[in-house]
Design a protein around this motif. Structure first.
Motif, PDB file in Angstrom:
ATOM      1  N   LEU A  26      68.489   3.877  44.718  1.00  0.00           N
ATOM      2  CA  LEU A  26      67.591   4.500  45.686  1.00  0.00           C
ATOM      3  C   LEU A  26      67.781   6.007  45.762  1.00  0.00           C
ATOM      4  N   ALA A  27      69.011   6.460  45.539  1.00  0.00           N
ATOM      5  CA  ALA A  27      69.288   7.893  45.584  1.00  0.00           C
ATOM      6  C   ALA A  27      68.550   8.609  44.459  1.00  0.00           C
ATOM      7  N   GLY A  28      68.504   7.973  43.285  1.00  0.00           N
ATOM      8  CA  GLY A  28      67.773   8.546  42.161  1.00  0.00           C
ATOM      9  C   GLY A  28      68.284   9.896  41.704  1.00  0.00           C
ATOM     10  N   SER A  29      69.522  10.196  41.993  1.00  0.00           N
ATOM     11  CA  SER A  29      70.089  11.500  41.674  1.00  0.00           C
ATOM     12  C   SER A  29      70.628  11.533  40.240  1.00  0.00           C
ATOM     13  N   ASP A  30      70.143  12.486  39.461  1.00  0.00           N
ATOM     14  CA  ASP A  30      70.667  12.654  38.106  1.00  0.00           C
ATOM     15  C   ASP A  30      72.135  13.076  38.138  1.00  0.00           C
ATOM     16  N   ALA A  31      72.501  13.872  39.126  1.00  0.00           N
ATOM     17  CA  ALA A  31      73.893  14.313  39.237  1.00  0.00           C
ATOM     18  C   ALA A  31      74.813  13.123  39.497  1.00  0.00           C
ATOM     19  N   LEU A  36      78.680   9.042  37.360  1.00  0.00           N
ATOM     20  CA  LEU A  36      79.030   7.669  37.002  1.00  0.00           C
ATOM     21  C   LEU A  36      79.253   7.541  35.501  1.00  0.00           C
ATOM     22  N   ASP A  37      78.404   8.185  34.712  1.00  0.00           N
ATOM     23  CA  ASP A  37      78.562   8.151  33.256  1.00  0.00           C
ATOM     24  C   ASP A  37      79.923   8.695  32.836  1.00  0.00           C
ATOM     25  N   GLU A  38      80.311   9.811  33.421  1.00  0.00           N
ATOM     26  CA  GLU A  38      81.587  10.445  33.071  1.00  0.00           C
ATOM     27  C   GLU A  38      82.778   9.548  33.391  1.00  0.00           C
ATOM     28  N   ARG A  39      82.637   8.730  34.397  1.00  0.00           N
ATOM     29  CA  ARG A  39      83.762   7.909  34.843  1.00  0.00           C
ATOM     30  C   ARG A  39      83.694   6.465  34.361  1.00  0.00           C
TER      31      ARG A  39
END
Length: 84
Positions: A26-31, A36-39
């Motif tokens: 729901l947040a839809g935040s690319d950041a 999440l990708d980095e971790r």
């Protein structure tokens, strides 16, 4: 309060994962997605692929795996695919 059996704990953790994934979707935040990708992959910074993992590494692997699960579930929700 319910007895904390392994099934109860697992059910609660799954529920928390689903809620977190929904919030991420729901947040839809690319950041947030990038974070999440980095971790989602454990970085051990070892050059020798045959090196013996350090003690406690299992926690780091589990942490990365859980983040990956949350990220993947959020992606499915965002893409409109029903969770499995």
């Amino acid at each position: 309060m319910t007895d904390l059996t392994s099934d109860t704990i697992e059910g609660r953790l799954i529920a928390q994962r689903k809620v977190l994934a929904r919030l991420v979707a729901l947040a839809g935040s690319d950041a947030l997605r990038d974070w999440l990708d980095e971790r989602s992959t454990m970085q051990d910074h070892q050059e020798d692929p045959g090196a013996v993992p350090a003690p406690g590494i299992g926690i780091e692997v589990a942490l990365a795996e859980e983040i990956r699960c949350i990220r993947d579930e959020a992606d499915r929700l965002r893409d409109g695919i029903a969770p499995g």
